[in-house]
Design a protein around this motif. Structure first.
Motif, PDB file in Angstrom:
ATOM      1  N   VAL A   1      -3.818  -2.404  -9.414  1.00  0.00           N
ATOM      2  CA  VAL A   1      -4.483  -1.764  -8.276  1.00  0.00           C
ATOM      3  C   VAL A   1      -5.607  -2.663  -7.772  1.00  0.00           C
ATOM      4  N   THR A   2      -5.634  -2.885  -6.465  1.00  0.00           N
ATOM      5  CA  THR A   2      -6.711  -3.658  -5.835  1.00  0.00           C
ATOM      6  C   THR A   2      -7.336  -2.792  -4.740  1.00  0.00           C
ATOM      7  N   GLY A   3      -8.452  -3.219  -4.228  1.00  0.00           N
ATOM      8  CA  GLY A   3      -9.118  -2.458  -3.176  1.00  0.00           C
ATOM      9  C   GLY A   3      -8.364  -2.520  -1.857  1.00  0.00           C
ATOM     10  N   THR A   4      -8.300  -1.387  -1.147  1.00  0.00           N
ATOM     11  CA  THR A   4      -7.692  -1.353   0.184  1.00  0.00           C
ATOM     12  C   THR A   4      -8.740  -1.804   1.194  1.00  0.00           C
ATOM     13  N   ASP A   5      -8.446  -2.878   1.940  1.00  0.00           N
ATOM     14  CA  ASP A   5      -9.458  -3.421   2.854  1.00  0.00           C
ATOM     15  C   ASP A   5      -9.689  -2.488   4.040  1.00  0.00           C
TER      16      ASP A   5
ATOM     17  N   THR B   1       0.853  -1.188   0.000  1.00  0.00           N
ATOM     18  CA  THR B   1       0.000   0.000   0.000  1.00  0.00           C
ATOM     19  C   THR B   1       0.885   1.232   0.000  1.00  0.00           C
ATOM     20  N   SER B   2       0.581   2.205  -0.858  1.00  0.00           N
ATOM     21  CA  SER B   2       1.446   3.380  -0.969  1.00  0.00           C
ATOM     22  C   SER B   2       0.648   4.635  -1.303  1.00  0.00           C
TER      23      SER B   2
ATOM     24  N   ALA C   1       3.025   2.218 -10.914  1.00  0.00           N
ATOM     25  CA  ALA C   1       2.865   0.862 -10.391  1.00  0.00           C
ATOM     26  C   ALA C   1       2.571  -0.136 -11.510  1.00  0.00           C
ATOM     27  N   GLU C   2       1.708   0.249 -12.435  1.00  0.00           N
ATOM     28  CA  GLU C   2       1.357  -0.651 -13.535  1.00  0.00           C
ATOM     29  C   GLU C   2       2.531  -0.880 -14.469  1.00  0.00           C
TER      30      GLU C   2
ATOM     31  N   THR D   1      -4.573   6.816  -1.205  1.00  0.00           N
ATOM     32  CA  THR D   1      -3.746   5.646  -0.922  1.00  0.00           C
ATOM     33  C   THR D   1      -4.272   4.449  -1.706  1.00  0.00           C
ATOM     34  N   LYS D   2      -3.362   3.746  -2.352  1.00  0.00           N
ATOM     35  CA  LYS D   2      -3.757   2.613  -3.188  1.00  0.00           C
ATOM     36  C   LYS D   2      -3.009   1.354  -2.762  1.00  0.00           C
ATOM     37  N   THR D   3      -3.684   0.225  -2.903  1.00  0.00           N
ATOM     38  CA  THR D   3      -3.057  -1.063  -2.657  1.00  0.00           C
ATOM     39  C   THR D   3      -2.718  -1.698  -4.000  1.00  0.00           C
TER      40      THR D   3
END
Length: 208
Positions: free
Chosen positions: A139-143, A123-124, A132-133, A176-178
């Motif tokens: 990119v996935t959802g931050t829980d 996560t950043s 990132a890509e 913030t993205k995971t």
């Protein structure tokens, strides 16, 4: 020394909250101070025990768990001692990303049969989606648990983010993205990651 100063701040805030009959101030102060000093206490012990591993000055991984290696971009402890105060905001950001890339390369180098097919997740609020890509992450959802942790540590993140930018800056936790990938995908992107790493090193050297 850090623990002594933190204790003084906590005691002072408790005394002030008692004097003004506003006990929430003491509770909030305790939480804030604890979140700030925690990295200075936890990181050395976690590193010593092997729970965390540094792959570069600002890139850390946890022990694999449930098929996932969690990665982190350094703590307040690292930012304070690693980032040169004479660097401007852009130079600091370049240094941080370069250390991320260096860490990824060392993580790839350290892979073995047990981690070959494992997922890598982090996560950043420094690296954007496009960067990132380009190096193989999605990119996935931050829980919700991660969001709760980020909210609790907001003041810590605020200081870290301000150090990264070279000025007082307020991070948006919504930004913030995971990111997630697999070790196999990272291996496939190794040449590109290495090339980007060298370009950043060169750009940083030319800007000094």
């Amino acid at each position: 020394m850090i623990g002594f100063v933190a204790l003084l701040v906590i005691l002072l805030s408790v005394w002030v909250s008692w004097m003004i009959d506003f006990y929430l101030l003491g509770i909030l102060s305790f939480s804030l101070v604890l979140s700030i000093i925690a990295p200075f206490i936890d990181m050395p012990s976690a590193k010593q025990s092997g729970k965390l591993r540094y792959h570069s000055l600002l890139f850390i991984s946890e022990k694999p768990s449930n098929g996932v290696i969690k990665i982190h971009g350094g703590t307040l402890f690292d930012y304070v001692f690693v980032i040169d105060k004479n660097l401007n905001g852009k130079q600091r950001t370049n240094l941080i990303i370069q250390q991320y890339l260096d860490g990824l390369l060392n993580l790839i180098q350290a892979k073995d049969d047990k981690t070959e097919n494992i997922k890598v997740r982090g996560t950043s609020y420094i690296i954007n989606k496009r960067t990132a890509e380009r190096i193989g992450f999605k990119v996935t959802g931050t829980d919700y648990i991660q969001k709760l942790i980020l909210t609790y540590n907001y003041f810590n993140i605020l200081i870290t983010y301000s150090i990264a930018k070279g000025k007082l800056s307020f991070p948006k936790l919504t930004d913030t993205k995971t990111f997630e990938t697999s070790m196999n995908d990272l291996v496939k992107r190794k040449a590109y990651i290495s090339s980007l790493n060298e370009k950043l090193k060169s750009a940083m050297a030319n800007s000094l």
